[in-house]
Scaffold this active site. Structure first.
Site, PDB file in Angstrom:
ATOM      1  CD  GLN A 169      -3.006   0.878   2.293  1.00  0.00           C
ATOM      2  OE1 GLN A 169      -3.833   0.214   2.408  1.00  0.00           O
ATOM      3  NE2 GLN A 169      -2.733   1.667   3.214  1.00  0.00           N
ATOM      4  CD  GLU A 211      -2.886   7.371   2.940  1.00  0.00           C
ATOM      5  OE1 GLU A 211      -1.907   7.514   3.297  1.00  0.00           O
ATOM      6  OE2 GLU A 211      -4.091   6.705   3.543  1.00  0.00           O
ATOM      7  CG  ASP A 249       0.390   0.328   5.619  1.00  0.00           C
ATOM      8  OD1 ASP A 249       0.285  -0.856   5.993  1.00  0.00           O
ATOM      9  OD2 ASP A 249      -0.602   1.143   5.837  1.00  0.00           O
ATOM     10  CD  GLU A 294       0.389   0.955   9.043  1.00  0.00           C
ATOM     11  OE1 GLU A 294       1.388   2.017   8.674  1.00  0.00           O
ATOM     12  OE2 GLU A 294      -0.595   1.225   8.780  1.00  0.00           O
ATOM     13  CG  ASP A 324      -3.815   0.312  10.103  1.00  0.00           C
ATOM     14  OD1 ASP A 324      -4.519   0.527  10.963  1.00  0.00           O
ATOM     15  OD2 ASP A 324      -3.485   0.699   9.027  1.00  0.00           O
ATOM     16  CE  LYS A 349      -5.323   3.917   9.855  1.00  0.00           C
ATOM     17  NZ  LYS A 349      -5.256   2.781   8.876  1.00  0.00           N
ATOM     18  NE  ARG A 378      -8.535   5.050   8.573  1.00  0.00           N
ATOM     19  CZ  ARG A 378      -9.082   3.724   8.537  1.00  0.00           C
ATOM     20  NH1 ARG A 378      -9.622   3.672  10.034  1.00  0.00           N
ATOM     21  NH2 ARG A 378      -9.113   2.660   7.977  1.00  0.00           N
ATOM     22  CB  SER A 379      -7.087   6.398   2.262  1.00  0.00           C
ATOM     23  OG  SER A 379      -8.095   5.540   2.426  1.00  0.00           O
ATOM     24  CE  LYS A 400       0.683   5.025   6.833  1.00  0.00           C
ATOM     25  NZ  LYS A 400      -0.069   4.087   7.144  1.00  0.00           N
TER      26      LYS A 400
HETATM   27  P1  PGA Z   1      -6.768   3.471   5.140  1.00  0.00           P
HETATM   28  O1  PGA Z   1      -5.243   3.502   4.857  1.00  0.00           O
HETATM   29  O2  PGA Z   1      -7.278   4.428   5.768  1.00  0.00           O
HETATM   30  O3  PGA Z   1      -7.336   3.213   3.752  1.00  0.00           O
HETATM   31  O4  PGA Z   1      -7.304   2.287   6.114  1.00  0.00           O
HETATM   32  C1  PGA Z   1      -4.457   3.994   5.777  1.00  0.00           C
HETATM   33  C2  PGA Z   1      -3.692   2.762   6.496  1.00  0.00           C
HETATM   34  O5  PGA Z   1      -3.875   1.460   6.064  1.00  0.00           O
HETATM   35  O6  PGA Z   1      -2.765   3.054   7.384  1.00  0.00           O
HETATM   36 ZN    ZN Z   2      -2.008   0.622   7.523  1.00  0.00          ZN
END
Ligand code: PGA
Ligand code: ZN
Length: 438
Positions: A169, A211, A249, A294, A324, A349, A378-379, A400
């Protein structure tokens, strides 16, 4: 005079992907006049199974992603429950919200409804106290405000944030050697610009993913890390744990085939089992200045995470294993990771937790156990910058946010520049691992 909650308003807005999300405004009676706090809930794409559950309408508006139900829940059930409560007593407010929802994962009313109110109350309380949000957060946690965190910044994106790209990712850089936060941002900008130039020279269009990271077609994981190394050097830096370090990640849950027990890296033409993934990650730590990995395995593979930690401890490499989807900002799961040695760092988060108080409790538990903490966006985001204040208030040490692009990301980087400018809070970076009170 106690700042009492007098009104809660809410409405649907759109996030950085153009999807609906919940915005809440809370009014309180302040010292001289009434004050208002506003918070907007973010949303993940690579969400874990153990997160507090956001509520979506599932009807024909916005591809089913409308949040009118969550908005109605705030208006009809949560607002009446908190009006009259002391806004500075966040724990009481959040207990009331949780109680009204009644489910552990906040799925009845929606975690997006609950967190919306929780966050707006925190902002309103800080306004009524006439102090910055980070100072209010520090008070809630019973501590002094901390330092401006060391950022880990996404430069290359894949997975669910960049359809058709590599499964892994995020590839990120950590400006470990920069002595101040503004210098850290400058360093990352220089590396990102150099990367952009390279991508263009290689015939790619420098388009960005959710992102703000670039998402060129990549033939291998090593190609991604080599690009980061070259970009760091082009920018006059060393790819090293002392200067420009790397993080990744993997978000492995999202390409794990549970039935087959295989991680399917289709873009790389590879299928790996747990051992294969461990070898892969260990190899990266040998070849590259990787300081943070991660979600290298699926979200319930506690033994696999523990095995990776053991391996890395064995090699003596300073690389944190960051949970995560594994930990989902959940105190119970952090507890399990502590007892099983499954992670050395916790991603934080707020919308995985569901309330401000739950978020503070996770950070506190992590700190007690000696785990590092990384406050994370978050994304799907808006220009809400609450997580910047959270990271400073809790002395998280790391943050992050995504790439140095797109206003929803810059709102947070800029908030930290503002705190750094105004408050002389000190900086957690300048070294790896960053400085925190511990
Ligand atoms: P997400 O990605 O907000 O789509 O979950 C962020 C992450 O995985 O750290
Ligand atoms: Zn993550």
């Amino acid at each position: 005079m106690t700042p009492t909650i007098t009104a809660v308003d809410t409405w649907e807005v759109l996030d950085s992907r153009g999807d609906p999300t919940v915005r809440v405004a809370c009014e309180v009676d302040g010292e001289a006049r009434s004050e208002r706090g506003v918070f907007t809930v973010p949303a993940g794409a690579s969400t874990g199974a153990h997160e507090a559950t956001e509520r979506r309408d599932g009807d024909d508006r916005y591809d089913g992603r409308g949040v009118r139900g969550a908005v109605a829940a705030v208006r009809e059930e949560l607002a009446p429950a908190v009006v009259g409560v002391d806004a500075t007593d966040q724990r009481a407010v959040d207990a009331t919200l949780e109680d009204r929802d009644g489910s552990e994962d906040l799925s009845r009313l929606g975690a997006n409804a609950v967190l919306g109110v929780s966050g707006a109350v925190a902002h309103a309380a800080a306004a009524a106290r006439e102090i910055p949000l980070y100072a209010h957060v520090a008070d809630l946690a019973g501590r002094e405000p901390g330092r401006v965190p060391l950022p880990m910044v996404n430069l290359l994106s894949g997975g669910l944030h960049a359809a058709g790209g590599i499964e892994i990712q995020d590839f990120l850089v950590i400006p470990a050697g920069a002595e101040t936060y503004p210098e850290a941002i400058e360093t990352v900008h220089a590396v990102r610009s150099a990367l952009r130039e390279r991508l263009i020279a290689d015939g790619h269009r420098p388009l960005v993913a959710d992102e703000g990271g670039f998402a060129p077609p990549l033939g291998s994981v090593d190609e991604a890390f080599s690009l980061l190394e070259s970009a760091a050097r082009d920018a006059g830096h060393e790819p090293s744990r002392e200067d420009v370090a790397f993080a990744v990640d993997v978000a492995a849950t999202h390409f794990y085939d549970a039935d087959a027990g295989q991680y399917r890296l289709e873009s790389l033409g590879r299928e790996l089992d747990r051992e294969g993934m461990l070898d892969l990650v260990e190899g990266w730590t040998e070849r590259y200045p990787l300081v943070s990995v991660e979600d290298p395995l699926a979200e319930d593979d506690w033994d696999g995470f523990a095995a990776l930690r053991e391996r890395l401890d064995g090699t003596g490499v300073q690389c944190q294993v960051l949970g995560d989807d594994l930990l989902a900002t959940n105190t119970g799961r952090v507890e399990r990771a502590v007892s099983g040695g499954a992670a050395s760092a916790v991603l934080v988060k707020p919308n995985q937790a569901g309330t401000v108080t739950r978020t503070l409790d996770v950070v506190e538990r992590a700190r007690q156990a000696g785990l590092a903490t990384v406050v994370s966006a978050r994304s799907g985001e808006t220009c809400d910058a609450t997580i910047a204040d959270l990271a400073v208030g809790l002395d998280a040490g790391q943050i992050k946010i995504g790439s140095l692009a797109r206003s929803e990301r810059l709102a947070k980087y800029n908030r930290l520049l503002g705190i750094d400018h105004e408050a002389e809070r000190g900086y957690a970076g300048g070294r790896w691992p960053p400085t925190t009170e511990g």
